[in-house]
Design a protein around this motif. Structure first.
Motif, mmCIF file in Angstrom:
data_model
loop_
_atom_site.group_PDB
_atom_site.id
_atom_site.type_symbol
_atom_site.label_atom_id
_atom_site.label_comp_id
_atom_site.label_asym_id
_atom_site.label_seq_id
_atom_site.Cartn_x
_atom_site.Cartn_y
_atom_site.Cartn_z
ATOM 1 N N ASP A 1 0.362 -1.130 2.316
ATOM 2 C CA ASP A 1 0.470 -1.142 3.775
ATOM 3 C C ASP A 1 1.883 -0.800 4.232
ATOM 4 O O ASP A 1 2.352 -1.284 5.254
ATOM 5 C CB ASP A 1 0.013 -2.496 4.343
ATOM 6 C CG ASP A 1 0.706 -3.652 3.657
ATOM 7 O OD1 ASP A 1 1.485 -3.414 2.711
ATOM 8 O OD2 ASP A 1 0.481 -4.794 4.078
ATOM 9 N N GLU B 1 -6.305 -0.588 7.462
ATOM 10 C CA GLU B 1 -5.744 -1.151 8.685
ATOM 11 C C GLU B 1 -4.727 -0.179 9.266
ATOM 12 O O GLU B 1 -4.040 0.532 8.528
ATOM 13 C CB GLU B 1 -5.045 -2.472 8.325
ATOM 14 C CG GLU B 1 -4.993 -3.453 9.476
ATOM 15 C CD GLU B 1 -4.328 -4.753 9.048
ATOM 16 O OE1 GLU B 1 -3.414 -5.196 9.744
ATOM 17 O OE2 GLU B 1 -4.740 -5.294 7.991
ATOM 18 N N TYR C 1 -2.188 4.734 8.246
ATOM 19 C CA TYR C 1 -3.119 3.690 7.826
ATOM 20 C C TYR C 1 -2.720 3.095 6.486
ATOM 21 O O TYR C 1 -2.177 3.784 5.627
ATOM 22 C CB TYR C 1 -4.533 4.270 7.707
ATOM 23 C CG TYR C 1 -5.074 4.745 9.022
ATOM 24 C CD1 TYR C 1 -5.730 3.870 9.881
ATOM 25 C CD2 TYR C 1 -4.899 6.067 9.420
ATOM 26 C CE1 TYR C 1 -6.202 4.299 11.103
ATOM 27 C CE2 TYR C 1 -5.361 6.512 10.648
ATOM 28 C CZ TYR C 1 -6.018 5.618 11.489
ATOM 29 O OH TYR C 1 -6.486 6.052 12.699
#
Length: 265
Positions: free
Chosen positions: A39, A132, A138
């Motif tokens: 992430d 996410e 993303y």
DNA sequence: GCCCAGGGAATCG
DNA sequence: CGATTCCATGGG
């Protein structure tokens, strides 16, 4: 966004990112990329010995690029092997990235009998659909998320027959049938056998996952390109003495073979 | 149309 | 064991 500058000698950002160990990046221009891992997102630029990292979390990328390992020492392990010495001169600026374990597993499941360009597309669609939203794009979809999906959910990413393998991997990682943290502590062969319990993970995929996701330098994945290298340059086999530089040797040989055959022209 | 791609599962002898 | 065949998809 913070900016941090790291000093690295004998480093090539181009080769490190484009050598086929990672799929989530876009090249902006020579020696400049946008790159995603788990992430995290970064804009990366190389200027001589400077690696310029613009990211919310530059420290993540300090670890990611394995900046604390002395690669000169690893490359010295190539001494005495004529072809590896040539490869070292030619593209010795590659570093083995410390990628996220789950992301490496899922990514290399999607890589089987596939080509890099298409793998990138599949992973891109996978992330934008089920990852996410983060700054700049993303995140990689979590195994928790993926374990709740079915084959129809994965149709739009166009992974072909690999979609069921991906689902099996998420399921087994989530229920700890394959515990990635435990795998990290296993002996190499035990770790490999554990990963191979997942459908779609055979010898080659397991070795890639161990090298790029678990930083196991004894791994030596053999795909169609490496088969050519071994056949053409090492008819009598590769030296057993490479030890901790085996994985690095493999990746440098792989990249050089592809460059020589004009894959990137 | 064919062949190929960071392969592996299933089947068969 | 080893050898075949099939698996989706898209680029060259």
């Amino acid at each position: 966004m913070k900016e941090k500058i790291y000093k690295i000698k004998n480093f090539s950002l181009n080769d490190t990112i484009e050598c086929g160990q990672v799929f989530r990046f876009t090249k902006i221009k020579d020696n400049e990329f946008n790159l995603y891992s788990k992430d995290n997102y970064a804009n990366l630029k190389q200027d001589g010995e400077n690696l310029i990292v613009k990211s919310k979390n530059p420290d993540y990328f300090e670890d990611y690029f394995d900046l604390k390992t002395d690669y000169n020492k690893l490359l010295k392990g190539f001494d005495g092997d004529e072809y590896l010495e040539k490869a070292r001169k030619y593209c010795g600026g590659i570093r083995i990235l410390r990628q996220d374990k789950w992301e490496a597993l899922a990514s290399f499941i999607l890589s089987s009998n596939n080509n890099i360009k298409r793998i990138k597309g599949i992973i891109e669609r996978f992330c934008s659909l089920y990852g996410e939203e983060i700054e700049g794009g993303y995140a990689f979809p979590t195994y928790d998320m993926v374990s709740k999906l079915n084959e129809d959910d994965l149709k739009p990413i166009r992974a072909g027959f690999r979609d069921k393998y991906l689902l099996d991997s998420a399921k087994k990682v989530k229920n700890k049938e394959v515990d990635l943290e435990e795998v990290d502590n296993m002996e190499f062969l035990d770790a490999k056998e554990s990963l191979k319990q997942i459908k779609g993970v055979g010898d080659k995929v397991a070795e890639c996952v161990l090298l790029f996701g678990f930083h196991r330098m004894e791994a030596f994945p053999i795909d169609v390109w490496m088969k050519k290298v071994l056949k053409e340059k090492y008819p009598n086999g590769l030296s057993e003495q490479l030890n901790s530089s085996r994985g690095l040797a493999q990746q440098i040989l792989y990249h050089m073979q592809r460059i020589e055959e004009g894959v990137y022209k």
